[in-house]
Design a protein around this motif. Structure first.
Motif, PDB file in Angstrom:
ATOM      1  N   THR B  49       0.834  -1.204   0.000  1.00  0.00           N
ATOM      2  CA  THR B  49       0.000   0.000   0.000  1.00  0.00           C
ATOM      3  C   THR B  49       0.865   1.249   0.000  1.00  0.00           C
ATOM      4  O   THR B  49       0.593   2.211  -0.714  1.00  0.00           O
ATOM      5  N   ASP B 164      -5.823  -0.970  -4.935  1.00  0.00           N
ATOM      6  CA  ASP B 164      -5.352  -1.489  -3.649  1.00  0.00           C
ATOM      7  C   ASP B 164      -6.322  -2.544  -3.152  1.00  0.00           C
ATOM      8  O   ASP B 164      -7.386  -2.227  -2.625  1.00  0.00           O
ATOM      9  N   GLU B 165      -5.975  -3.773  -3.304  1.00  0.00           N
ATOM     10  CA  GLU B 165      -6.826  -4.897  -2.904  1.00  0.00           C
ATOM     11  C   GLU B 165      -8.288  -4.625  -3.239  1.00  0.00           C
ATOM     12  O   GLU B 165      -9.141  -4.606  -2.349  1.00  0.00           O
TER      13      GLU B 165
HETATM   14 MG   LIG Z   1      -2.323  -2.479   2.219  1.00  0.00          MG
END
Ligand SMILES: [Mg+2]
Ligand SMILES: Nc1ncnc2c1ncn2[C@@H]1O[C@H](COP(=O)(O)OP(=O)(O)OP(=O)(O)O)[C@@H](O)[C@H]1O
Lengths: 563, 364
Positions: B49, B164-165
């Motif tokens: 991240t 992000d995910e």
């Molecule tokens: Mg993360």
């Protein structure tokens, strides 16, 4: 530690310096918090400890050597404690009955329990006098009792319970609603009896809420001024009233300040204790799916007993409001029951100035307090800057400080050049703004903590600069909180008495103060008419704000308005 | 546009202890080609991240440079960067309708209302969102929110898309669907993308190349095939899929960088390895469970190991075994044709062997 703190502040300062607007806003807010919240409190302290310009305990010695004032201190603490116990008791019964049983008329009970919150706190006292006083409707007409002792301990306790149990109800209703009934079902399923389940599951889960409600009620009762002024009488001195009398009756500023300080210490300590307890709250029930209460926790008999208790208190409240309404419409309360608009005419001719002033002052101060609250909430939640914690604590402080103390602080702080404000509109406005700013802060902080910071980042990522992010994303998200805070502080401003009674003048008067002086001069009809108008204005304001919100947003954006 | 990270490091200072530091990202060098989709894969806290936020501009790197095309963008604030982030929580503006959410970026840029409307409608039809134009976000399913977030980013035609995910809040079935959806859209627009995930299957499906990270460092960059079959170290081999590490000793080295490795008294000629070894070196033979063959019957003297089945998990198309080998760590094996090969029970004696072409050597 100190060095790192210093370095951190420096780094934060450098960051803020990039945004001059932000820097100015922070500085102005800090300065006004110091000037309008802390400075008056400091004045109360210095006036009581430095009576002749030198530090001494002489004033306090004098206060505590007076049997009467010791009595006042003791009475106040006792009244706070008893109101906390009984008020929370009644509040819990209401909350439990409405949350966990299927009695009829739940909506009605809920409404009744809410009403005292939106009316002036001394309405209870006023109606008690009308019902049980010398010419009281019940005491005199129904029961033909003479000399029923309504002034003093019993009458005041009753008024305080009726006035403050709704606060306990709201707190505890929230607590009970958040305890998933499946827990109780599970306990019943494991073979517990209903009473055992209540005692071993429901009650322990509600204990932090109950404790917190008791502390809130204690602080509010301790700080209350209206009910004791009307009902306490001279046999049963109460601290807040005595502080007021020292200042306005005897012009003894040091002694009044000392009494205020004695009032302040328990209030502040209990307030922070309560905050601490709430922050420690560890009972969170996690429920994936919403569970509908299955309402199995009480047997039919218990249910109807609870129903009867709720009914009794609801009828009492209805009686209170009915007597006020009736009293405003009859010629002479207790002796001449001819219907008349005389009192309303009186209010609109003699008292219209106060109505207008009240509207102007509440109307100007509450939106300002609301905006200021939102800005502070935003700064506290989303920005890093030195003295941030100081800003948060000092702005929340006025929640904890009894109005009497603030009122005394204001007349001490702003009665000489260059801050000669006594007698002006400004001092009333400032007092209201800084008293009700915590309301906005609380709702603002609550909503910002719910808003994922990535929502704001998403706006920035899509090309918005800091200002348009605030304007187009953060601000709209805070609007519902702003309005619910606004309603609340408007109600508080309209019904406030304890601080403003020191600050009104012949130029700027308030309805609540008028009601008090009408009661004092025995014109119950006029006081009742004033009260009716006051409640109607509040109701109208709530309805207007809510309909604007509903028109504009269709719903309240997820926040529940209390009223 | 291509994206280049040069020597990126990020060190967080603990706000309460100035001398405590968290090294979130360390010496990251990476070049992502135009139109390529690269995923960052690694355990929690490895700096995925943080790297993404450095690219989008929400964090400043402690050292290093971010290049977009031929421009160094370190000093551009996030709102001026031509990158678009799809947040894990979607970050859909709750006070705006779906249509207004998607229009947000274009409106900020000052496009005329009719142009914005046309563009929004176009993107919404590409992403199967047309019916939802006036919906408020709280009336959307998880998958729909995901698509709205994606549409809101893509409509601005960013040079780089950052995920992000993006699927971690969806259920398994929807996740499978959305992976392909995201990949389809990314390819049809040809946007250079980074995709953060800690789900290795997801990384394999969506990406051209995978970047495996650990403790702030890049461990390996490669195509899914390279990462899986030629891992550069034990961490990567272990992180991607299941694996057996079998100790051996180099017996012979060859010109073509193949090695004869002695394992349990037998020898295997292994062609895939990460570094030059010399005779006598201890090595780890990396062998995936599915590359092992398991058989019963007479003790097969050509098989490399003999063992006893400790655990057998029958999954229908495959059977997973945990096999105890005398004097070694247990070996996991997977067979793919249970009907023909049979299903062995715990306690059965089995022969284990592998084709050396499927093995890979790491230093021990
Ligand atoms: Mg993360
Ligand atoms: N603002 C911050 N301040 C201090 N430390 C931070 C901050 N942000 C991240 N870190 C630390 O940096 C390291 C890397 O964090 P990062 O969020 O990049 O991990 P991640 O790979 O995305 O993990 P996950 O898979 O759990 O999302 C972690 O140790 C984290 O605690």
């Amino acid at each position: 530690m100190d060095e790192t703190w210093g370095r951190r502040s420096l780094r934060q300062l450098k960051q803020i310096a990039n945004d001059p607007l932000l820097l100015i806003v922070i500085l102005v807010i800090l300065a006004s918090l110091i000037l309008f919240i802390l400075y008056p409190l400091v004045k109360v302290i210095t006036t009581s400890f430095l009576p002749e310009g030198k530090f001494s305990f002489s004033v306090f010695k004098e206060v505590f050597s007076s049997w009467y004032l010791r009595r006042a201190f003791f009475n106040s603490i006792m009244m706070g404690t008893l109101t906390a116990l009984f008020g929370v008791g009644v509040g819990f019964i209401f909350a439990f009955t409405l949350a966990r049983t299927d009695i009829p008329f739940k909506k009605f009970f809920h409404l009744i329990a809410i009403i005292p919150i939106i009316s002036p706190p001394f309405i209870g006292a006023l109606s008690i006098i009308m019902l049980f006083g010398n010419n009281g409707f019940i005491s005199d007409h129904l029961l033909h009792l003479q000399n029923i002792k309504i002034y003093g301990f019993k009458g005041l306790l009753f008024a305080q319970i009726v006035t403050f149990f709704p606060v306990a109800y709201i707190t505890l209703r929230g607590v009970l609603d958040s305890i998933s009934p499946t827990l109780e079902d599970a306990a019943l399923d494991l073979g517990g009896t209903r009473f055992k389940v209540f005692r071993r599951v429901t009650l322990p889960l509600a204990v932090p809420g109950i404790a917190s409600a008791m502390l809130i009620l204690f602080v509010e009762t301790l700080a209350d001024f209206g009910n004791p002024l009307i009902l306490a009488g001279s046999q049963f001195p109460i601290l807040s009233v005595q502080a007021y009398l020292q200042i306005t009756g005897m012009y003894d500023l040091p002694k009044g300040s000392a009494l205020a300080l004695i009032l302040l210490v328990p209030s502040i300590s209990i307030f922070f204790l309560q905050k601490y307890l709430v922050s420690k709250k560890k009972y969170v029930t996690i429920t994936g799916k919403p569970t509908s209460s299955t309402l199995k926790l009480v047997s039919p008999m218990v249910k109807w007993i609870l129903f009867a208790v709720c009914l009794f208190f609801s009828l009492t409240i209805i009686l209170i409001y009915a007597s006020i309404l009736w009293g405003s419409l009859v010629k002479v309360w207790g002796s001449n029951n001819t219907l008349t608009f005389y009192h309303f005419k009186y209010v609109f001719s003699v008292g219209f100035g106060a109505v207008k002033d009240t509207l102007i002052i509440a109307g100007i101060s509450t939106p300002i307090a609301g905006v200021l609250g939102m800005v502070i909430a935003f700064l506290v939640v989303r920005k890093e800057f030195p003295l941030k914690h100081f800003m948060e604590v000092s702005s929340m402080l006025s929640f904890a400080v009894p109005g009497t103390v603030i009122g005394i602080g204001y007349i001490l702080a702003f009665n000489s050049h260059p801050l000669l404000l006594t007698g002006t509109l400004l001092i009333l406005l400032l007092n209201f703004i800084f008293r009700y700013v915590p309301v906005g802060i609380q709702s603002g902080v609550a909503i910002l903590r719910q808003v994922d910071p990535s929502i704001e980042e998403a706006a920035i990522d899509l090309g918005a600069d800091a200002r348009s992010t605030f304007r187009r994303v953060t601000l709209p998200l805070m609007v519902p909180a702003f309005f619910s805070g606004l309603i609340y502080s408007f109600v508080r401003a309209m019904t406030a008495i304890s601080a403003v009674i020191f600050l009104v003048s012949s130029n700027w008067n308030l309805m609540t103060v008028q009601i008090m002086s009408q009661v004092e001069s025995g014109r119950l009809g006029a006081a009742a008419a004033f009260s009716v108008i006051l409640v109607l204005i509040i109701l109208a304001a709530i309805i207007i704000i809510r309909s604007i919100l509903t028109l504009k947003y269709g719903r309240f954006g997820g926040t529940t308005l209390k009223f | 546009m291509s994206l280049k990270l040069v020597n990126i490091s990020k060190i967080f200072k603990d706000p309460d202890h100035a001398n405590k530091e968290v090294i979130a990202v360390k010496d990251v060098n990476l070049e992502i080609n135009e139109g390529e989709m690269v995923s960052f894969l690694g355990p929690s806290g490895c700096g995925k991240t943080t790297t993404l936020r450095i690219v989008s501009g929400f964090e400043n790197p402690t050292t290093g440079e971010v290049w977009l095309g031929d421009k160094m963008i370190n000093d551009l604030p996030p709102n001026k960067r031509d990158t678009a982030m799809v947040f894990q929580s979607y970050a859909i503006f709750p006070h705006l309708s779906v249509g207004q959410n998607i229009a947000f970026g274009l409106e900020l840029k000052g496009f005329k209302a009719d142009i914005v409307k046309k563009e929004v409608e176009e993107i919404m039809s590409i992403m199967n969102l047309t019916e939802l134009y006036n919906r408020s976000p709280d009336q959307l399913s998880g998958g729909q929110q995901q698509r709205v977030a994606l549409a809101r980013s893509i409509i601005n035609k960013p040079s780089v898309l950052l995920f992000d995910e993006p699927l971690s809040n969806l259920d398994a079935k929807l996740r499978d669907l959305m992976r392909f959806e995201i990949r389809r859209i990314q390819q049809s627009f040809g946007i250079t993308s980074i995709y953060v995930t800690h789900d290795q299957a997801e990384a394999m499906i969506v990406s051209d190349r995978i970047v495996v990270m650990n403790e702030g460092h890049i461990m390996q960059v490669g195509t899914p095939f390279e990462i899986y079959s030629h891992p550069v170290n034990k961490f990567v081999a272990d992180f991607i899929g299941r694996v057996n590490f079998i100790n051996g000793i180099v017996e012979e080295t060859n010109e073509d960088a193949s090695y004869k490795v002695g394992i349990g008294g037998k020898s295997k000629l292994i062609t895939s390895s990460i570094s030059p070894f010399s005779v006598g070196d201890k090595v780890l033979t990396v062998i995936r469970p599915e590359s092992l063959s398991v058989s019963t019957g007479e003790q097969d003297s050509t098989a490399i190991f003999h063992g006893i089945v400790e655990k057998a998990v029958y999954l229908g198309p495959t059977v997973e075994y945990d096999i105890k080998i005398e004097g070694r760590e247990n070996i996991s094996a997977v067979t793919h044709n249970p009907v023909v090969e049979g299903v062995f029970k715990p306690g059965d004696r089995v022969n284990i062997d592998f084709n050396p072409a499927a093995a890979h050597l790491l230093g021990a």
